[in-house]
Every structure is written in C-alpha cells, then in structure tokens.
Design a protein around this motif. Sequence first.
Motif, short mmCIF file in Angstrom:
data_model
loop_
_atom_site.label_atom_id
_atom_site.label_comp_id
_atom_site.label_asym_id
_atom_site.label_seq_id
_atom_site.Cartn_x
_atom_site.Cartn_y
_atom_site.Cartn_z
N THR A 237 0.85 -1.19 0.00
CA THR A 237 0.00 0.00 0.00
C THR A 237 0.88 1.24 0.00
OG1 THR A 237 -0.11 0.37 2.40
CG2 THR A 237 -1.66 -1.24 1.46
N GLU A 238 0.26 2.40 -0.21
CA GLU A 238 0.98 3.67 -0.15
C GLU A 238 0.90 4.29 1.24
OE1 GLU A 238 2.79 5.07 -2.36
OE2 GLU A 238 2.09 4.62 -4.39
N THR A 239 0.00 3.80 2.10
CA THR A 239 -0.30 4.50 3.34
C THR A 239 0.30 3.88 4.60
OG1 THR A 239 -2.39 3.27 3.48
CG2 THR A 239 -2.46 5.43 2.42
N ASN A 240 0.51 2.57 4.62
CA ASN A 240 1.10 1.94 5.79
C ASN A 240 2.47 2.55 6.07
OD1 ASN A 240 2.72 0.00 7.39
ND2 ASN A 240 0.96 -1.34 7.19
N PRO A 241 2.71 3.03 7.31
CA PRO A 241 3.99 3.70 7.62
C PRO A 241 5.22 2.86 7.28
CG PRO A 241 2.44 4.02 9.41
CD PRO A 241 1.80 3.04 8.47
N VAL B 175 5.72 3.32 3.59
CA VAL B 175 6.11 4.71 3.34
C VAL B 175 7.60 4.88 3.60
CG1 VAL B 175 5.87 7.10 4.14
CG2 VAL B 175 3.83 5.69 3.81
N LYS C 3 -3.91 -0.81 -3.90
CA LYS C 3 -4.79 0.12 -3.18
C LYS C 3 -4.93 -0.28 -1.72
CE LYS C 3 -7.53 1.43 -7.24
NZ LYS C 3 -8.89 1.44 -7.85
N THR C 4 -4.96 -1.57 -1.48
CA THR C 4 -5.06 -2.10 -0.12
C THR C 4 -4.18 -3.33 -0.02
OG1 THR C 4 -6.94 -3.53 -0.71
CG2 THR C 4 -7.45 -1.32 0.15
N ASP C 5 -3.92 -3.76 1.22
CA ASP C 5 -3.17 -5.00 1.41
C ASP C 5 -4.01 -6.14 0.85
OD1 ASP C 5 -1.40 -6.94 2.30
OD2 ASP C 5 -1.04 -5.90 4.18
N ASP D 260 -4.49 -3.07 9.49
CA ASP D 260 -5.11 -1.75 9.47
C ASP D 260 -5.65 -1.39 10.85
OD1 ASP D 260 -6.44 0.50 7.71
OD2 ASP D 260 -8.05 -0.30 8.98
#
Length: 336
Positions: free
Chosen positions: A37-41, A44, A67-69, A207
């Motif tokens: 994903t692009e959002t999981n720290p 990132v 988009k999601t795991d 999440d």
Amino acid sequence: MRPALTLFAAAAATSALIASGAAQAQSQPVIGLITKTETNPFFVKMKEGAAEAAKTAGAKLLTGAGKTDGDNAGQVTAMENMIAAGAKTILITPSDSKAIVPSIKKARDKGVLVIALDSPTDPIDGTDALFATDNYQAGVLIGQYARAALGSKPARIVTLDLFPGHPVGAQRHNGFLKGFGLNAPDAKSNELGKDPAVVCMADSYGDQAKGQTAMENCLQKVQDVNVVYTINEPAAAGAFNALKKAGKEKGVVIVSVDGGCQGIKDVGAGVIAATSQQYPLKMAALGVEAGVTYAKTGQKPSGYTDTGVTLIAANAQAGVPSQSVKTGTDLCWGKK
C-alpha cells in the motif's frame, strides 16, 4: 568562413552533448519498487529508503503499490507499467504471495531481476532473492515476552492476524504461539496454528480501523482477554482503542511486530508491551544496491538475506533479551 565553421563546431558540440546525455540515460539503472500500500507507515518508510539509496547510486526509481493489502491486480499493473518504462529490477512486497507468481515469472523470463522485500512469494523461489525479517523469529520473541509478562495466569489470547494464507501473517502468528509455548506449526507453514489458549482469532489486514473492529468483535465473544497478539502496530493501536473503549485495557499484554517510530512511542506509552523491530530501510537499500549491481555486471543475488529483528520493550522480562525504548527510537525503521 569562420562564422560557418563556428556554427558547425557548435552544432557538432551540441549533437555530442545530446548523444552523451542519451547514452547516460540509457546506462542509468531503472529500478521499480512495488509495495502493498501507499499509506502503511512501514511501506512509506521503505519507499523513502529506496529513493535515498537510488539517488546515492545514480539510479532512477519508479514506485507503485496496491490500493489495499491483498490487492494483487494493482501490483500486477504496477509491474507491467514499470517493465514498459524500462525497469530491469523490480523490488516487491507481495500482497498475494501465490497470485503474483505468474506475473513475476513473466518478468524474469524477460530478463528482469525480481527481489521480494519483507514478504516471500509462495513458493519462496518465485523471486530471484528475498531480503526480509525472519518473521517467525519475530513472532517467537514477542511470544516469549508475552508468556513472561503474563506470569502464572492462564492465558486467554486474542490474535489479530493479517489475512488467510499470507506467509508473513502465518509466520508471525505461528512464531508467537511457539514462543508462548503453545502448539505451533513450523516456519514453513502458511496455515495459522490453533491452540485452546487462543480464544478468538480475527483478520485485521494490518489496518488500525479494521484491527479495532476485529478486537471489538472478539470482546463480544470473550470478556476475560489478557493477551493480544497483533500482526503489526497499527492493528495493535486499534486493539488498544477497542479495549480502552470497553474499559478492559488494564492487565492486557499487547504484543506486535514492526518497530516503527509510532509503534515504539506506543511501547513507551504503555499501549504496546513489546514489539519485534524490523528494518525496512535496510531491505530497500539492499534491494536498490542489488539492482544497480545487476545493471552494471549482470550479477544476480540469490536466496534469503536476513535483515535482522530486535525485541523492544519498556519493561524487560527475566530470561527474555530485549532492548529499551530509547534504543528502539534510535533504530526505528532502520535509522543509523
């Protein structure tokens, strides 16, 4: 005559510069990084580490993610786009360890080096190499800690897992059971082990919001929970929120995996009792280095490279080696 010669010389020099620039562009290694994903720290930071390593090595980095795991289609599309853009090395954290293998095979058949970061494919030799934490050992460490922290009390365990069939989810879960002293499959199994001490199992997809919902659902079934294993620290934060909302956060040992900067803060604040710290910056840097070497020499890495794991705890337990929150903060995400 002289002006004409001057113009000719200038034109020739310009052509030479263009040719030199084109040659340099062609020789610049192009490396793709595809995260879950692009959002999981965690991812990132992995992306930041890859970008820094690529800049230092003079490589061009392309990035993409699902988009999601669990979004295999998104990862496949990213891989195809990167290969079309000239990537000769793809670094990937597979969302679906089995479904991604045919696409990886197509890439490798075209001469593209494919390296798995953090998560292996199924089978593990679906990629040229794997740079990752020993996830089973990460689970063992937090299992040992939870057992020691709980003392002589009978265990009433909730596990907030990733999702069914994922190797990393299974390795961490089963390692935790092993470390706790319960029935556990070995590190090669992709099936989640079960034991009577585990009173509820639920998927969190790594999440925070889903982790909170999963914990709330478990609390509706079981009231006297005293240990919570979580696949990662966002899920742990969600579990704590659910416990606090229910007035049951005291006396519950929450353990997790990642060792991210926020996760270590949560250890210091008492949200998480202990976490197994891994190092995504190191995974990314090793992957980029291997990609640059492949571009220059054709040499490929192979097999598994262990990028390390360290247990971080605010309160050490006898017989369970761990490091302090300060050490965890200094090293979070692989900082030097």
